[in-house]
Design a protein around this motif. Structure first.
Motif, short mmCIF file in Angstrom:
data_model
loop_
_atom_site.label_atom_id
_atom_site.label_comp_id
_atom_site.label_asym_id
_atom_site.label_seq_id
_atom_site.Cartn_x
_atom_site.Cartn_y
_atom_site.Cartn_z
N ILE A 4 7.08 -26.96 0.37
CA ILE A 4 7.65 -25.52 -0.31
C ILE A 4 7.75 -23.73 1.27
O ILE A 4 7.13 -23.69 1.38
CB ILE A 4 6.80 -25.12 -1.29
N VAL A 5 9.36 -24.09 0.92
CA VAL A 5 9.31 -22.53 1.57
C VAL A 5 9.49 -20.79 1.31
O VAL A 5 10.88 -20.98 0.45
CB VAL A 5 10.27 -23.07 2.45
N GLU A 6 8.86 -20.52 1.08
CA GLU A 6 9.10 -19.31 0.27
C GLU A 6 7.59 -18.17 1.16
O GLU A 6 6.70 -18.04 1.59
CB GLU A 6 8.27 -19.59 -0.83
N ASP A 7 8.81 -16.97 1.43
CA ASP A 7 7.46 -16.11 1.88
C ASP A 7 6.79 -15.25 0.89
O ASP A 7 5.87 -14.26 1.18
CB ASP A 7 8.80 -15.10 2.17
N ASN A 8 7.29 -14.84 -0.55
CA ASN A 8 6.24 -14.75 -1.41
C ASN A 8 4.72 -15.57 -2.12
O ASN A 8 5.52 -16.24 -2.71
CB ASN A 8 7.17 -14.69 -2.83
N VAL A 9 4.30 -15.88 -1.77
CA VAL A 9 2.91 -15.89 -1.74
C VAL A 9 2.45 -16.19 -2.99
O VAL A 9 2.22 -17.20 -3.45
CB VAL A 9 1.55 -14.96 -0.77
N THR A 40 7.62 -32.53 11.63
CA THR A 40 6.65 -33.48 12.12
C THR A 40 5.78 -33.60 10.44
O THR A 40 5.52 -35.45 11.02
CB THR A 40 4.74 -32.10 12.48
N ILE A 41 5.57 -33.25 9.49
CA ILE A 41 4.93 -33.88 8.72
C ILE A 41 6.84 -35.04 7.94
O ILE A 41 6.03 -35.81 6.34
CB ILE A 41 4.25 -33.31 7.34
N PHE A 42 8.03 -34.65 7.70
CA PHE A 42 8.76 -35.37 7.79
C PHE A 42 8.47 -35.34 5.68
O PHE A 42 8.46 -36.25 5.17
CB PHE A 42 8.60 -36.89 7.94
N PRO A 43 8.74 -34.31 4.72
CA PRO A 43 8.80 -34.55 3.76
C PRO A 43 9.91 -35.14 2.64
O PRO A 43 10.95 -35.14 3.44
CB PRO A 43 8.90 -32.98 3.07
N ASP A 44 9.24 -35.35 1.37
CA ASP A 44 10.67 -35.98 0.60
C ASP A 44 11.13 -35.23 0.38
O ASP A 44 12.87 -35.65 0.48
CB ASP A 44 9.56 -36.73 -0.34
N ILE A 45 10.98 -33.79 -0.06
CA ILE A 45 12.32 -33.43 -0.28
C ILE A 45 12.15 -31.51 0.05
O ILE A 45 10.98 -31.73 0.24
CB ILE A 45 12.36 -33.24 -1.63
N ILE A 46 12.71 -30.41 0.26
CA ILE A 46 11.68 -29.39 0.55
C ILE A 46 12.51 -28.33 -0.33
O ILE A 46 13.85 -28.66 -1.06
CB ILE A 46 12.77 -28.79 1.84
N VAL A 47 11.63 -27.43 -0.71
CA VAL A 47 12.34 -26.73 -1.96
C VAL A 47 12.23 -25.59 -1.11
O VAL A 47 11.07 -25.04 -1.00
CB VAL A 47 11.39 -26.36 -3.27
N SER A 48 13.18 -24.39 -1.24
CA SER A 48 13.06 -23.03 -0.76
C SER A 48 14.38 -22.11 -0.69
O SER A 48 14.78 -21.81 -1.14
CB SER A 48 13.88 -23.33 1.36
N ASP A 49 13.02 -20.80 -0.54
CA ASP A 49 13.95 -19.31 -1.12
C ASP A 49 14.42 -19.13 0.14
O ASP A 49 15.30 -19.86 0.66
CB ASP A 49 12.63 -18.42 -0.92
#
Length: 249
Positions: A4-9, A40-49
């Motif tokens: 999860i890539v999101e700047d809003n904590v 580095t961790i190679f996730p299965d999927i990325i959810v990004s803002d």
């Protein structure tokens, strides 16, 4: 695993809580850190803002899709921008899905499930043979090019019984670990299985032509032991070479 890539904590924590019952999650505060984690961790999927400091979601998506080590990872973009042009931009840079905020929790979960299942079917299509993978991988140009290049290299070295995973990795320009990870994700085969199964597919082709004897075919596709060739062929095809040959007559 979902990155999860999101700047809003608060929103990042909320998404993590929503997904936690179904997926393991890792959180990154912006696109720059997201790229580092993805490599580095190679996730299965990325959810990004989309709107983030340092590196936004669109740039993150472009870098993910243009890096052969991560191009197979699906990316879902989340954004408050809701125009048709914004969605077109997101999809045109390689995003696999585009979800507008605010969104229903169920929609995000279903979208993640669908993308992971789609990648699973892709690898199964390759494993099943018959060329079906080419249709399913058509929208993943970098991954398709990688597989096609790997196939060409193995075919070029078909007679070389000493051709190894290290040899293939060196010619492709990836480390052994990265090559294994990519092929496993795309084809559901380890790098060594990919080489062996490509040899066995060639053996099937030679048997169909009927120009060589069975004991000659094994050596022609890089097996230095007839016993190992027979054992490998039966495990892969479900029939011994003799049985397969009879089935083609």
């Amino acid at each position: 695993m979902v990155l999860i890539v999101e700047d809003n904590v608060e929103l990042c924590d909320f998404i993590s809580e929503v997904l936690h019952p179904y997926f393991k999650t890792v959180k990154a505060p912006n696109g720059k850190v997201g790229i580092e984690y993805a490599q580095t961790i190679f996730p299965d999927i990325i959810v990004s803002d989309v709107m983030m400091p340092e590196m936004d979601g669109c740039e993150l998506c472009q870098q993910i899709k243009n890096d052969i080590k991560t191009s197979h990872i699906p990316v879902i973009l989340l954004t408050a921008l809701n125009s048709v042009q914004d969605k077109f931009t997101g999809l045109s840079i390689g995003a696999d899905a585009y979800i507008s905020k605010p969104f229903k929790e169920e929609l995000l979960i279903v979208q993640i499930d669908n993308l992971i299942e789609s990648r699973k079917k892709l690898s199964e299509a390759f494993s099943s043979g018959g060329g079906l993978w080419e249709e399913k991988i058509a929208d993943l140009s970098m991954d398709k090019k990688l597989v096609e290049k790997a196939l060409r290299i193995v075919h070029k070295n078909m007679l070389n019984e000493n051709f190894s995973v290290e040899s293939l990795a060196a010619e492709i320009g990836l480390s052994r670990t990265h090559l294994h990870r990519k092929l496993k994700t795309i084809t559901n085969q380890s790098a060594s299985e990919f080489i062996r199964n490509t040899r066995l597919e060639k053996a099937k082709e030679l048997m169909s032509k009927g120009e060589l004897k069975i004991n000659e075919i094994g050596f022609a596709v890089g097996f230095n032991s007839h016993t190992y060739f027979t054992k490998s062929f039966k495990k892969y095809v479900g029939l011994s070479p003799q049985e397969y040959l009879k089935s083609k007559r």
